[in-house]
Write an enzyme that holds these catalytic residues in place. Structure first.
Site, short mmCIF file in Angstrom:
data_model
loop_
_atom_site.label_atom_id
_atom_site.label_comp_id
_atom_site.label_asym_id
_atom_site.label_seq_id
_atom_site.Cartn_x
_atom_site.Cartn_y
_atom_site.Cartn_z
N MET A 79 -8.96 24.68 -21.78
CA MET A 79 -9.58 24.00 -20.23
C MET A 79 -10.61 24.66 -19.50
O MET A 79 -10.60 25.94 -19.74
CB MET A 79 -8.02 23.90 -19.36
N HIS A 80 -10.94 24.29 -18.12
CA HIS A 80 -11.66 24.72 -17.02
C HIS A 80 -13.03 24.98 -17.54
O HIS A 80 -13.99 25.33 -16.54
CB HIS A 80 -10.97 25.99 -16.64
N ASP A 235 -5.18 21.94 -23.45
CA ASP A 235 -4.43 22.62 -24.62
C ASP A 235 -2.97 22.68 -24.28
O ASP A 235 -1.84 22.35 -25.17
CB ASP A 235 -5.00 23.82 -24.98
#
Length: 480
Positions: A79-80, A235
């Site tokens: 992520m991110h 995830d």
């Protein structure tokens, strides 16, 4: 057949699942992380494509008939990450990853604006996407001016797979640009970061179709034409789908690169001041909470490299019976911390070393330190209104029975071990591919795995680890 593609930090995994949700085959390809400066963590998105293609080529070689029967694809990913594209969809710079903390000052500035916590339901952490773009604006203005789209890592893979700019709710919730309760982009938060809605991908639910696989790739890998690609998930939400962690009270503990205590919720429960993440789940009208530490199994891997042994050898040397809390204390903040401290500048340390300290004692201290940090996470999550009845174990560190028994004892929560099988993010992504392709009901698909064992807290060790935890907290405070 249904395919799950999981874009992790250290590799890409592809997994084939049949109509009965049995894993038929899987393949992996490695990835490397670049750390050009302290607090920096980057990857070249071209490497994600190369790794996915390599894994799919291997899967096709291993199971050509099964690959030829794929009906749906789901995506999962780290992520991110900020993947910046120009108007021609060309990558402008290496992707800034989830564990990159260079934008801590920019994160603090955004977080000082009350709208971010109010609308996104979360602290603006340095690892989130929005402060990364402000950092690029401040430090690489020529690049920032060319940004046409910002995609999360798995969504860049989707662009390659389908040709569409699309994301989904669980991953978008980690950008600091999403109205998490409303499940839509927030123009107010985007504007405060110097961005616009036009620079964002479209949004779908994780179990909904997001496009179809391009004919070129279908031909290359031997897939049928028109294969549906689901929205997918970040995830941890994908792992939750794979583990059937979708109803209130369901939870898991992940011992991967990072460490996660995850609780599914049937409503939106934000409490930003706790540093607990309140995100959309991958299924419609569901949410989840997470406490996240940045170094879990990665801390063990780091120490294994220092000790010249494998992580498995270090933990196997401890046996399966948990010993009382050791005299050595480890602070696991090797790359800063999120929950509950939100401090990018925290660093790790061993304290209490003596001439009698050897590798086993330091290994025990490391496992205990990560576990104490997970206890911090659970306490923060409970303060935010979440709860777990038990924690399913997932991730590479979950292979250590010693560590799992330690977690059960220190956190005071039963830890469940699934029977042999693959229930991680790639499996969850395949389930989302099934849902998108068939329209099946999530409750019929996202079931819990059969359990091999449940490890209950060892109450005889409670006082020892309570004292160890208090020492851990005191040392953390003393270290500033």
């Amino acid at each position: 057949m249904y395919l799950g593609i999981d874009l992790g930090t250290s590799g890409v995994k592809v997994l084939l699942m049949d109509d009965d949700q049995r894993v038929v085959a899987s393949a992996t390809a490695p990835l490397r992380v670049s750390n050009p400066h302290d607090m920096w963590s980057e990857q070249d998105p071209a490497d994600w494509i190369a790794a996915t293609d390599a894994a799919m080529t291997q899967l096709k070689a291993d199971a050509p008939k099964a690959v030829g029967a794929i009906r749906g694809i789901g995506l999962s990913g780290q992520m991110h990450g900020a993947t910046l594209l120009d108007a021609a969809d060309q990558v402008l710079r290496p992707c800034i990853l989830w564990n990159d903390t260079r934008s801590h000052a920019e994160a603090a500035t955004l977080d000082a604006d009350p709208a971010f916590r109010q609308i996104s339901g979360n602290i603006v952490f340095p690892g989130f996407t929005a402060p990364k773009l402000v950092w690029v604006k401040n430090n690489e203005p020529d690049t920032f001016e060319k940004v046409h789209k910002v995609l999360l890592p798995k969504d860049y893979l989707r662009l390659w797979l389908t040709g569409g700019h699309v994301s989904e709710m669980s991953d978008a919730a980690g950008t600091s640009w999403l109205d998490v309760g409303g499940r839509c982009w927030s123009d107010q938060l985007l504007e405060a970061s110097g961005m616009t809605r036009d620079q964002m991908p479209d949004l779908v639910e994780g179990s909904a179709p997001s496009g179809a696989l391009r004919a070129e790739l279908a031909n290359r890998w031997g897939l049928p034409s028109g294969v549906i690609v689901a929205g997918g998930a970040g995830d941890n939400a994908a792992s939750a789908v794979g583990l059937g962690t979708v109803a209130a009270g369901d939870g898991f503990v992940s011992l991967g690169t990072s460490g996660v205590v995850f609780a599914a919720t049937d409503s939106y429960l934000p409490k930003p001041e706790s540093a607990v993440h309140a995100f959309c789940h991958a299924l419609p009208d569901t949410w989840h909470q997470m406490g996240v530490i940045l170094s879990a199994a990665s801390a063990l891997s780091w120490f294994a490299g220092v000790a010249g042994q494998s992580p498995a050898a270090l933990t196997q040397a401890l046996g399966d019976t948990v010993k009382p809390a050791g005299a050595v204390t480890f602070l696991p903040y090797l790359s800063g911390e999120r929950t509950p401290h939100n401090d990018a500048n925290l660093r790790g340390s061993f304290l209490g070393l003596s001439h009698s300290t050897g590798t086993p004692e330091m290994t025990r201290a490391l496992l205990e330190g990560v576990t104490y940090a997970l206890r911090d996470n659970l306490a923060a999550l409970e303060s935010a209104g979440g709860h777990v009845d038990a924690l399913l174990a997932v991730g590479g560190g979950a292979r250590s029975r010693y560590w799992l028994q330690l977690i059960a004892t220190v956190l005071g929560v039963p830890v469940q071990i699934a029977a042999d099988g693959d229930y991680g993010a790639a499996f969850g992504a395949a389930r989302l591919g099934l849902l998108a392709a068939t329209g099946a009901a999530p409750a019929d698909i996202c079931t819990r795995p059969t359990l091999e064992a449940t490890l209950d807290p060892d109450l005889s060790q409670k006082d020892s680890f309570d004292a160890g935890y208090q020492r851990f907290r005191s040392l953390r405070i003393a270290m500033g």
